[in-house]
Design a protein around this motif. Structure first.
Motif, short mmCIF file in Angstrom:
data_model
loop_
_atom_site.label_atom_id
_atom_site.label_comp_id
_atom_site.label_asym_id
_atom_site.label_seq_id
_atom_site.Cartn_x
_atom_site.Cartn_y
_atom_site.Cartn_z
N THR A 278 0.55 -1.41 -0.04
CA THR A 278 -0.23 -0.11 -0.30
C THR A 278 0.88 1.70 0.23
N ILE A 283 0.24 3.90 -3.25
CA ILE A 283 -0.41 5.52 -2.81
C ILE A 283 0.94 5.76 -3.88
N MET A 286 -1.02 5.95 -7.41
CA MET A 286 -2.36 6.95 -7.45
C MET A 286 -1.59 8.22 -8.14
N ASN A 315 -8.01 0.99 -6.89
CA ASN A 315 -9.27 1.06 -5.81
C ASN A 315 -8.71 0.15 -5.22
N ALA A 318 -6.21 -1.45 -3.64
CA ALA A 318 -6.13 -0.96 -2.64
C ALA A 318 -6.69 -1.47 -1.06
N ILE A 329 -6.97 5.63 0.69
CA ILE A 329 -7.05 5.88 -0.78
C ILE A 329 -8.76 7.17 -0.82
N CYS A 357 -13.86 5.80 -6.77
CA CYS A 357 -13.85 4.73 -5.63
C CYS A 357 -15.28 3.92 -5.27
N ASN A 360 -14.42 1.05 -4.19
CA ASN A 360 -14.29 1.36 -2.44
C ASN A 360 -15.52 1.12 -1.54
#
Length: 372
Positions: A278, A283, A286, A315, A318, A329, A357, A360
């Motif tokens: 991660t 990250i 991203m 996403n 993650a 995120i 997202c 997520n």
């Protein structure tokens, strides 16, 4: 030799071929071998999440066998589709090599000081890889994450037994949806190697260079004048500064062990854990995708549908790495959306980033549903 060929196939060949799918929809100035690998891994991990999490939750016995069969089939089909798309595109372009971002610029054409800087950076990375493999670190988390990979490999069960004792237990919701250890087990099974060796030896050899590749792509954007809205400004620096940037990043990684919680500590001592992936892959990737999508003049940004696909897959990745990363995120993307909306004067940016997202949100709803 069989193990080496297995790792080459599942860690290099398959992700590269899968990455050819979203790469088709990325503009040529951003499309290269590193981009294809990044796209391949993000899409591969996203598909792994879709297959594995339902198996963890709803299949009672031998759920890892289900993952072995269906993810292998899905990965091979995606890789084959990528090869077919690349072949058709190759036929249209009459065999041009620029599709992979290959150029005539080589190491030997650089200035002497730039060559020295690149050699110094490669030496630093080589030292990190050597120490990560030969002086491998063991910590308390290994008693859970590595053992979870090992139990999946040996008992064909995922999150059904407590790693500390081996006894049967209820579903550990805190870890069960973060299935990165299961992916490590999948690779170990397909390469016919012990999951502990795969975690402590193979994963650093893959993930440490992979992280630096992402930083290299970030540097290419930061030090390339064509991506600057004002090419004459001091911010539009020369590409020869890229190796200096990479050396600085390598030094940060080497001397970042100021506590056991820094991403640099995880980068070199817990490389195989989802939390490390991660911090050091997801990250940075991203930030790279946001730079690709919103840097430079709007009319010169090229086609970017493939980048939006990668952002959605990021996403989802993650969630593969860590349950907490799903929230992190989303928060980072939300903060970026607000800033970009002001800078770009475009109210649709938060909506676009918000739509990426959606995985997520589904992840969180599933988590809360299981917790009730």
């Amino acid at each position: 030799m069989v193990q080496i060929m297995g790792f080459i196939f599942w860690l290099l060949l398959i992700p590269f071929c899968i990455g050819l799918l979203p790469a088709k929809f990325i503009s040529e100035d951003k499309r290269n071998i590193i981009t294809i690998f990044l796209a391949g891994y993000l899409l591969m991990w996203a598909v792994f999440e879709v297959i594995t999490i339902p198996a963890v939750i709803w299949i009672q016995y031998d759920n890892f066998i289900f993952v072995l069969k269906w993810f292998m089939a899905a990965a091979i089909l995606l890789a084959a589709a990528g090869i077919i798309i690349r072949y058709l595109d190759w036929k249209k372009t009459e065999g041009t090599r620029t599709w992979l971002g290959l150029t005539n610029q080589t190491f030997f054409g650089l200035k002497t000081e730039t060559k020295v800087e690149w050699l110094l950076f490669l030496a630093l990375v080589g030292f990190q890889l050597y120490m990560a493999v030969t002086m491998t670190s063991f910590d308390g988390d290994d008693a859970y994450y590595v053992v979870e990979s090992l139990m999946a490999q040996q008992s064909n069960a995922m999150y059904k037994n407590l790693p500390y004792t081996g006894r049967s237990s209820s579903l550990d919701l805190r870890h069960a949806l973060a299935v990165f250890p299961i992916w490590v087990a999948f690779v170990a099974v397909k390469a016919n190697l012990h999951a502990t060796i795969t975690s402590h030896v193979v994963m650093p050899l893959l993930l440490i260079p992979f992280s630096y590749m992402i930083y290299y792509e970030i540097a290419k954007v930061l030090f390339n004048s064509k991506f600057s809205s004002n090419p004459e400004s001091n911010l539009a620096l020369n590409k020869e500064n890229i190796p200096v940037f990479m050396i600085i990043m390598a030094m940060f990684q080497l001397f970042g062990n100021v506590s056991i919680y820094t991403n640099e500590t995880f980068f070199l001592t817990r490389t195989w854990q989802g939390k490390s992936v991660t911090a050091n892959v997801v990250i940075p990737a991203m930030f790279l995708l946001i730079l690709w999508l919103f840097t430079g003049e709007k009319e010169k940004r090229g086609k970017n549908a493939g980048l939006w696909i990668m952002l959605v897959c990021l996403n989802m990745t993650a969630g593969v790495c860590s349950s907490l990363a799903v929230f992190l995120i989303a928060i980072l993307l939300g903060a970026m959306a607000v800033c970009l909306m002001v800078v770009e004067r475009d109210w649709k940016i938060p909506l676009k980033l918000g739509l990426t997202c959606i995985p997520n949100l589904i992840y969180v709803m599933l988590y809360l549903g299981l917790a009730v």
